[in-house]
Design a protein around this motif. Structure first.
Motif: not given
Length: 319
Positions: A18-24, A58-63, A137-148, A154-157
């Protein structure tokens, strides 16, 4: 400088096919580790930092934890940690040890007390913006698109998606050429300067009269001010659909040997994503998105027909 990698026994985040998932996923975790390294090098005299990333869904918390010997300068500490990051290979957790620095990251907490920084939807990790520019930053997480797609934006920015120039900085030895032309692939080139991306943005301009953004910073900043405040999330969603379509088309060429030979193929993906994401919006906005999608399709077909003639077989499947 010698480095050693000690990964705990674990499986990678996602399947190897799954190259797409690996990438993000790898790009997001790499961003966390790089930010932790920056914080340790430049924000503490002890050259030590702990960070928690919690982006929800679905993304786990990472420390993460980074440490350099305190006698190092900020520049030397960051250089050591940057050198260690080249060993990151997408695992769920592990330890990377340099001659005078250490990086650890896990999906379970690995230090006592609260983290020194938290990264996630509520984090404003950039410097203060000029007056009138939206808190993106806040606006990115509020737009209605899938999490991925939010993670991708987020990391494009942040400039850390795995374009070939970023891969080369991590000692990747492949060709740096763009798959759509013969120039080196960078974020700026792929999304704004490549002949294909310029054509796609030109269609957007002809269909909407919006001038294309100049670069990533402009797209996420002052470019959004060309519409009323209540429409900015919708405009950002449109930009997300365009950039996501270019990215998936690029990955299709590289990983699946697909042929992407016209702007119409990319515009077809853009409008398909817009129609798919429209269901997440209220009925009134769904109608607006439908009108925009039809307009983009029509303009793209007109442009393509004038230059090449119409062949429906050139449409490509969505990903």
């Amino acid at each position: 400088m010698e480095h050693k990698q000690h990964y705990r026994a674990s499986v990678p985040w996602v399947g190897p096919n799954n190259a797409e998932s690996i990438s993000f996923v790898t790009g997001t975790v790499y961003t966390l580790l790089r930010e932790t390294a920056k914080w340790a090098a430049y924000s503490t005299k002890k050259r030590f930092a702990t960070v928690k990333m919690d982006i929800g869904g679905a993304f786990p918390t990472i420390y993460s934890l980074t440490q350099c010997t305190p006698d190092l300068s900020s520049e030397s500490c960051f250089k050591c940690l940057q050198g260690s990051l080249k060993w990151f290979d997408g695992r769920r957790g592990g330890r990377i040890i340099g001659e005078r620095c250490l990086i650890r990251f896990e999906t379970s907490i690995l230090y006592n007390g609260e983290p020194m920084r938290i990264m996630g939807p509520s984090t404003n990790s950039t410097s203060a913006m000029s007056k009138g520019v939206p808190n993106i930053n806040r606006r990115i997480w509020k737009i209605k698109v899938p999490l991925k797609v939010k993670v991708f934006l987020w990391y494009l920015r942040r400039g850390v998606i795995l374009t070939k120039d970023n891969l080369a900085r991590r000692n990747w030895k492949g060709s740096k050429k763009c798959c759509f032309c013969h120039k080196d692939e960078t974020i700026q080139h792929l999304f704004f300067q490549c002949h294909l991306s310029r054509l796609v943005w030109s269609v957007i301009h002809m269909a909407s009269n919006f001038q294309p953004p100049r670069n990533v910073t402009h797209m996420f900043g002052r470019w959004l001010l060309c519409v009323p405040k209540e429409m900015r999330n919708l405009l950002l969603m449109g930009a997300a659909a365009l950039c996501w379509s270019i990215w998936l088309s690029r990955n299709g060429v590289i990983f699946d040997n697909k042929l992407v030979s016209s702007l119409l193929q990319v515009i077809t993906l853009v409008t398909r994503w817009l129609r798919t994401w429209a269901i997440l919006h209220k009925p009134g906005l769904r109608d607006t998105i439908a009108v925009v999608s039809r307009r983009l399709d029509q303009v793209a077909r007109d442009v393509f027909t004038q230059e090449h003639g119409w062949r429906s077989s050139l449409r490509i499947d969505s990903h």
